[in-house]
Design a protein around this motif. Structure first.
Motif, mmCIF file in Angstrom:
data_model
loop_
_atom_site.group_PDB
_atom_site.id
_atom_site.type_symbol
_atom_site.label_atom_id
_atom_site.label_comp_id
_atom_site.label_asym_id
_atom_site.label_seq_id
_atom_site.Cartn_x
_atom_site.Cartn_y
_atom_site.Cartn_z
ATOM 1 N N PHE A 68 32.454 59.247 89.056
ATOM 2 C CA PHE A 68 33.300 60.128 88.750
ATOM 3 C C PHE A 68 33.452 61.553 89.040
ATOM 4 N N LEU A 72 34.465 65.521 89.563
ATOM 5 C CA LEU A 72 34.754 66.343 89.182
ATOM 6 C C LEU A 72 34.627 67.828 88.522
ATOM 7 N N SER A 106 51.615 62.757 80.344
ATOM 8 C CA SER A 106 50.846 61.790 80.760
ATOM 9 C C SER A 106 50.744 60.600 80.099
ATOM 10 N N ASP A 122 41.616 55.472 94.010
ATOM 11 C CA ASP A 122 40.252 56.983 93.903
ATOM 12 C C ASP A 122 40.858 57.773 94.361
ATOM 13 N N PHE A 126 43.399 63.019 94.039
ATOM 14 C CA PHE A 126 43.460 63.008 92.086
ATOM 15 C C PHE A 126 42.331 63.314 91.534
ATOM 16 N N ALA A 127 40.986 63.511 91.706
ATOM 17 C CA ALA A 127 40.525 64.083 91.016
ATOM 18 C C ALA A 127 39.954 65.035 91.192
ATOM 19 N N THR A 130 42.676 66.922 88.593
ATOM 20 C CA THR A 130 42.890 66.177 87.340
ATOM 21 C C THR A 130 41.588 67.082 86.936
ATOM 22 N N MET A 148 42.561 64.509 81.074
ATOM 23 C CA MET A 148 41.066 63.438 81.554
ATOM 24 C C MET A 148 41.755 61.955 81.166
ATOM 25 N N TYR A 151 43.527 60.222 83.994
ATOM 26 C CA TYR A 151 42.698 59.853 85.057
ATOM 27 C C TYR A 151 41.664 58.629 85.192
ATOM 28 N N SER A 154 43.252 55.594 84.083
ATOM 29 C CA SER A 154 44.391 55.014 85.951
ATOM 30 C C SER A 154 43.180 54.701 86.333
ATOM 31 N N MET A 155 42.037 55.122 86.104
ATOM 32 C CA MET A 155 40.324 53.742 86.334
ATOM 33 C C MET A 155 40.588 52.969 85.845
#
Length: 240
Positions: A68, A72, A106, A122, A126-127, A130, A148, A151, A154-155
């Motif tokens: 991740f 990012l 959020s 994933d 989206f990454a 974010t 953060m 994100y 959500s993972m």
């Protein structure tokens, strides 16, 4: 004396946040801004964040998910550069209101994800989104924690992986921000750094208090702690 007491309180709160008691940094942002002003407070807080990041990384570094982080980092760099450029053009009050709205959205997303046990796919976009928003908000107001959190929650990362991944992300990005605060905005000076050094003992105390507290919290309860603390922090950003 009041300024020093506030710095020490914020140092402890920063340490708690970096150890996993999410939201306490967001609570400290409006306190510091009220005393020193928006941009100046951003530079004053940054070294304290980095100090706490170092101790958090030392404890949680084995748990970071680099899959991740690699996605990012490039976008976060772009976000920091945008924040540096636009920072002087954004009114402090308007920015805080915008951030409060972003954080409330959020929180709503976090609650929806939690209640529906949903994991966001994933996706690279989206990454990237974010990372860019996180880089921008951390540069302008040290307010990227909630971005953060959305994100990483959500993972559906376990709490230690959540904390370790966030710790590495913010250590790298906060170090990247330092030259812009020193040479472009001139918000980090030797005088401000002496205040940061004064806060180092309470930052360390906050980190290890946070580590102790996180160990006592179950995985499920930890996720809800992140959501609740983020909501409280957003409320603190609203105009009084």
């Amino acid at each position: 004396m009041l300024d020093i007491s506030l710095i020490l309180l914020i140092g402890f709160m920063v340490g708690l946040a970096k150890a996993g008691i999410h939201g306490t940094t967001l609570l400290s942002v409006p306190l510091l801004a009220l005393m020193f002003g928006g941009k100046a407070s951003s530079g004053l807080m940054l070294p304290m964040l980095i100090m706490a990041d170092v101790f958090a990384v030392h404890h949680y570094h084995r748990h970071a998910n680099w899959q991740f982080l690699i996605k990012l980092f490039p976008a976060a760099v772009v976000g920091v550069l945008l924040g540096t450029w636009l920072g002087e053009k954004i009114d402090d009050a308007l920015f805080v209101q915008i951030m409060a709205a972003i954080i409330f959205v959020s929180v709503a997303l976090m609650i929806w994800l939690e209640r529906n046990k949903t994991k966001v796919p994933d996706y690279t976009w989206f990454a990237v989104a974010t990372g860019t928003l996180g880089g921008f908000t951390t540069m302008v107001g040290n307010l990227a924690g909630s971005v953060m959190a959305v994100y990483l929650l959500s993972m559906r990362l376990p709490k230690n992986v959540f904390i370790g991944t966030a710790a590495w992300f913010f250590l790298v990005i906060n170090l990247f921000k330092v030259p812009f605060h020193v040479f472009v905005w001139e918000t980090i000076t030797w005088d401000s750094f002496k205040l940061n050094l004064m806060a180092l003992p309470v930052i360390i105390a906050g980190v290890y208090t946070g580590i102790w507290l996180v160990r006592k919290i179950s995985e499920q309860h930890y996720r809800w702690l992140v959501i609740i603390m983020t909501l409280v922090a957003a409320a603190a950003l609203l105009p009084q």
